[in-house]
Design a protein around this motif. Sequence first.
Motif, PDB file in Angstrom:
ATOM      1  N   ASN A 212       0.721  -1.130  -0.009  1.00  0.00           N
ATOM      2  CA  ASN A 212      -0.168  -0.089  -0.077  1.00  0.00           C
ATOM      3  C   ASN A 212       0.711   1.198  -0.175  1.00  0.00           C
ATOM      4  O   ASN A 212       1.677   1.360   1.069  1.00  0.00           O
ATOM      5  CB  ASN A 212      -1.095  -0.160   1.130  1.00  0.00           C
ATOM      6  CG  ASN A 212      -2.165   0.920   1.155  1.00  0.00           C
ATOM      7  OD1 ASN A 212      -2.210   1.679   0.168  1.00  0.00           O
ATOM      8  ND2 ASN A 212      -2.846   0.836   2.022  1.00  0.00           N
ATOM      9  N   HIS A 213       0.888   1.889  -1.087  1.00  0.00           N
ATOM     10  CA  HIS A 213       1.462   3.356  -1.218  1.00  0.00           C
ATOM     11  C   HIS A 213       1.075   4.330  -0.492  1.00  0.00           C
ATOM     12  O   HIS A 213      -0.060   4.894  -0.741  1.00  0.00           O
ATOM     13  CB  HIS A 213       1.915   3.584  -2.491  1.00  0.00           C
ATOM     14  CG  HIS A 213       2.586   2.563  -3.437  1.00  0.00           C
ATOM     15  ND1 HIS A 213       3.813   2.141  -3.383  1.00  0.00           N
ATOM     16  CD2 HIS A 213       1.947   1.709  -4.309  1.00  0.00           C
ATOM     17  CE1 HIS A 213       4.091   1.368  -4.344  1.00  0.00           C
ATOM     18  NE2 HIS A 213       2.832   0.940  -4.926  1.00  0.00           N
ATOM     19  N   PRO A 214       1.774   5.069   0.566  1.00  0.00           N
ATOM     20  CA  PRO A 214       1.058   5.966   1.332  1.00  0.00           C
ATOM     21  C   PRO A 214       0.864   7.286   0.190  1.00  0.00           C
ATOM     22  O   PRO A 214       0.007   8.007   0.661  1.00  0.00           O
ATOM     23  CB  PRO A 214       2.189   6.325   2.236  1.00  0.00           C
ATOM     24  CG  PRO A 214       3.534   5.800   1.994  1.00  0.00           C
ATOM     25  CD  PRO A 214       2.906   4.526   1.095  1.00  0.00           C
ATOM     26  N   ASP A 215       1.703   7.501  -0.541  1.00  0.00           N
ATOM     27  CA  ASP A 215       1.870   8.684  -1.432  1.00  0.00           C
ATOM     28  C   ASP A 215       0.773   8.261  -2.706  1.00  0.00           C
ATOM     29  O   ASP A 215       0.869   7.488  -3.140  1.00  0.00           O
ATOM     30  CB  ASP A 215       3.194   8.903  -2.039  1.00  0.00           C
ATOM     31  CG  ASP A 215       3.092   9.987  -3.033  1.00  0.00           C
ATOM     32  OD1 ASP A 215       2.742  11.329  -2.423  1.00  0.00           O
ATOM     33  OD2 ASP A 215       3.875  10.048  -4.105  1.00  0.00           O
ATOM     34  N   LEU A 216      -0.316   9.377  -2.743  1.00  0.00           N
ATOM     35  CA  LEU A 216      -1.151   8.952  -3.850  1.00  0.00           C
ATOM     36  C   LEU A 216      -0.491   9.056  -5.310  1.00  0.00           C
ATOM     37  O   LEU A 216      -1.377   8.355  -5.935  1.00  0.00           O
ATOM     38  CB  LEU A 216      -2.095  10.363  -3.841  1.00  0.00           C
ATOM     39  CG  LEU A 216      -2.891  10.595  -2.499  1.00  0.00           C
ATOM     40  CD1 LEU A 216      -4.021  11.553  -2.567  1.00  0.00           C
ATOM     41  CD2 LEU A 216      -3.866   8.972  -2.520  1.00  0.00           C
ATOM     42  N   VAL A 217       0.605   9.927  -5.530  1.00  0.00           N
ATOM     43  CA  VAL A 217       1.150   9.686  -7.021  1.00  0.00           C
ATOM     44  C   VAL A 217       1.806   8.445  -7.199  1.00  0.00           C
ATOM     45  O   VAL A 217       1.640   7.701  -8.249  1.00  0.00           O
ATOM     46  CB  VAL A 217       2.129  10.609  -7.035  1.00  0.00           C
ATOM     47  CG1 VAL A 217       2.938  10.400  -8.487  1.00  0.00           C
ATOM     48  CG2 VAL A 217       1.365  12.348  -6.904  1.00  0.00           C
ATOM     49  N   ASP A 218       2.371   7.571  -6.173  1.00  0.00           N
ATOM     50  CA  ASP A 218       3.002   6.301  -6.386  1.00  0.00           C
ATOM     51  C   ASP A 218       1.914   5.334  -6.250  1.00  0.00           C
ATOM     52  O   ASP A 218       1.898   4.446  -7.043  1.00  0.00           O
ATOM     53  CB  ASP A 218       3.819   6.038  -4.947  1.00  0.00           C
ATOM     54  CG  ASP A 218       5.189   6.843  -4.674  1.00  0.00           C
ATOM     55  OD1 ASP A 218       5.535   7.339  -6.075  1.00  0.00           O
ATOM     56  OD2 ASP A 218       5.832   7.039  -3.930  1.00  0.00           O
ATOM     57  N   ARG A 219       0.747   5.557  -5.517  1.00  0.00           N
ATOM     58  CA  ARG A 219      -0.206   4.766  -5.689  1.00  0.00           C
ATOM     59  C   ARG A 219      -0.946   4.789  -7.092  1.00  0.00           C
ATOM     60  O   ARG A 219      -1.188   3.596  -7.825  1.00  0.00           O
ATOM     61  CB  ARG A 219      -1.474   5.071  -4.538  1.00  0.00           C
ATOM     62  CG  ARG A 219      -2.530   3.856  -4.488  1.00  0.00           C
ATOM     63  CD  ARG A 219      -3.371   3.946  -3.487  1.00  0.00           C
ATOM     64  NE  ARG A 219      -2.900   4.419  -2.197  1.00  0.00           N
ATOM     65  CZ  ARG A 219      -3.292   4.934  -1.142  1.00  0.00           C
ATOM     66  NH1 ARG A 219      -4.693   5.417  -1.537  1.00  0.00           N
ATOM     67  NH2 ARG A 219      -2.905   5.301  -0.081  1.00  0.00           N
ATOM     68  N   ALA A 220      -1.300   5.872  -7.693  1.00  0.00           N
ATOM     69  CA  ALA A 220      -1.758   5.926  -8.901  1.00  0.00           C
ATOM     70  C   ALA A 220      -1.048   5.425  -9.990  1.00  0.00           C
ATOM     71  O   ALA A 220      -1.685   4.869 -11.076  1.00  0.00           O
ATOM     72  CB  ALA A 220      -2.042   7.479  -9.210  1.00  0.00           C
ATOM     73  N   SER A 221       0.254   5.709  -9.730  1.00  0.00           N
ATOM     74  CA  SER A 221       1.338   4.997 -10.662  1.00  0.00           C
ATOM     75  C   SER A 221       1.161   3.433 -10.959  1.00  0.00           C
ATOM     76  O   SER A 221       1.393   2.785 -11.790  1.00  0.00           O
ATOM     77  CB  SER A 221       2.606   5.331 -10.480  1.00  0.00           C
ATOM     78  OG  SER A 221       3.616   4.894 -11.190  1.00  0.00           O
ATOM     79  N   SER A 222       1.255   2.930  -9.647  1.00  0.00           N
ATOM     80  CA  SER A 222       1.242   1.527  -9.477  1.00  0.00           C
ATOM     81  C   SER A 222      -0.009   0.941 -10.030  1.00  0.00           C
ATOM     82  O   SER A 222      -0.057  -0.204 -10.954  1.00  0.00           O
ATOM     83  CB  SER A 222       1.430   1.256  -7.748  1.00  0.00           C
ATOM     84  OG  SER A 222       1.195  -0.121  -7.725  1.00  0.00           O
ATOM     85  N   GLU A 223      -1.087   1.624  -9.682  1.00  0.00           N
ATOM     86  CA  GLU A 223      -2.366   1.220 -10.428  1.00  0.00           C
ATOM     87  C   GLU A 223      -2.420   1.296 -11.781  1.00  0.00           C
ATOM     88  O   GLU A 223      -3.182   0.336 -12.388  1.00  0.00           O
ATOM     89  CB  GLU A 223      -3.393   2.040  -9.772  1.00  0.00           C
ATOM     90  CG  GLU A 223      -3.853   1.705  -8.199  1.00  0.00           C
ATOM     91  CD  GLU A 223      -4.294   0.195  -7.831  1.00  0.00           C
ATOM     92  OE1 GLU A 223      -4.994  -0.356  -8.727  1.00  0.00           O
ATOM     93  OE2 GLU A 223      -3.702  -0.389  -6.872  1.00  0.00           O
ATOM     94  N   SER A 224      -1.936   2.155 -12.284  1.00  0.00           N
ATOM     95  CA  SER A 224      -1.792   2.299 -13.757  1.00  0.00           C
ATOM     96  C   SER A 224      -0.998   1.480 -14.451  1.00  0.00           C
ATOM     97  O   SER A 224      -1.270   0.792 -15.311  1.00  0.00           O
ATOM     98  CB  SER A 224      -1.024   3.662 -14.147  1.00  0.00           C
ATOM     99  OG  SER A 224      -1.080   4.095 -15.517  1.00  0.00           O
ATOM    100  N   ASP A 225       0.240   1.094 -13.714  1.00  0.00           N
ATOM    101  CA  ASP A 225       1.055  -0.076 -14.181  1.00  0.00           C
ATOM    102  C   ASP A 225       0.483  -1.376 -14.343  1.00  0.00           C
ATOM    103  O   ASP A 225       0.411  -2.005 -15.273  1.00  0.00           O
ATOM    104  CB  ASP A 225       2.580  -0.100 -13.334  1.00  0.00           C
ATOM    105  CG  ASP A 225       3.293   0.932 -13.729  1.00  0.00           C
ATOM    106  OD1 ASP A 225       3.033   1.717 -14.528  1.00  0.00           O
ATOM    107  OD2 ASP A 225       4.246   1.271 -12.752  1.00  0.00           O
ATOM    108  N   ARG A 226      -0.433  -1.586 -13.165  1.00  0.00           N
ATOM    109  CA  ARG A 226      -1.049  -2.742 -12.959  1.00  0.00           C
ATOM    110  C   ARG A 226      -2.292  -2.918 -14.130  1.00  0.00           C
ATOM    111  O   ARG A 226      -2.551  -3.983 -14.523  1.00  0.00           O
ATOM    112  CB  ARG A 226      -1.824  -2.935 -11.452  1.00  0.00           C
ATOM    113  CG  ARG A 226      -2.583  -4.193 -11.122  1.00  0.00           C
ATOM    114  CD  ARG A 226      -2.828  -4.381 -10.100  1.00  0.00           C
ATOM    115  NE  ARG A 226      -1.703  -4.411  -9.059  1.00  0.00           N
ATOM    116  CZ  ARG A 226      -1.492  -4.188  -7.723  1.00  0.00           C
ATOM    117  NH1 ARG A 226      -2.428  -3.192  -7.328  1.00  0.00           N
ATOM    118  NH2 ARG A 226      -0.357  -4.217  -7.191  1.00  0.00           N
ATOM    119  N   ALA A 227      -2.877  -1.869 -14.418  1.00  0.00           N
ATOM    120  CA  ALA A 227      -4.046  -1.870 -15.241  1.00  0.00           C
ATOM    121  C   ALA A 227      -3.376  -2.163 -16.636  1.00  0.00           C
ATOM    122  O   ALA A 227      -4.045  -3.111 -17.335  1.00  0.00           O
ATOM    123  CB  ALA A 227      -4.686  -0.627 -15.354  1.00  0.00           C
TER     124      ALA A 227
END
Length: 144
Positions: free
Chosen positions: A60-75
């Motif tokens: 779980n990424h605490p930073d919103l930008v990191d989380r968004a980037s991770s979700e985008s990569d996963r998608a």
Amino acid sequence: MNALASVVAEDSTGYRPSDDEPFMNERQLAYFKAKLLSWKEDILRESRGTVVNLKAETENHPDLVDRASSESDRALELRTRDRQRKLISKIEEALRRIEDGSYGYCEETGEPITLGRLEARPTATLSVEAQERHERRERVHRDD
């Protein structure tokens, strides 16, 4: 090895189908069968790696930008795997056509599909001419 790279590689004996031999003889059928099976195995190997990576990336990424980037990569990875799943279906269908003797022949005209087209796209079911007609009809209907 990239899944596409194995598709364009020669078999281990250096054999490449030629127009100088009978179309879809035993050797050509064995060549395309080996090519399709190798391609399928490469795709499956890559997808197994994806599953391992997706399971490992449950952090779980605490930073919103990191989380968004991770979700985008996963998608993106999941969309790629979905396309490859559909490709595996086409490969399996091509393998069935090899078994039933219809591989290499156009589904629309019954004419042989050129070896060059089968080399470039081993899952092809239409000759170049039939594919072009199909695409022209598709464009006309799409414009309606």
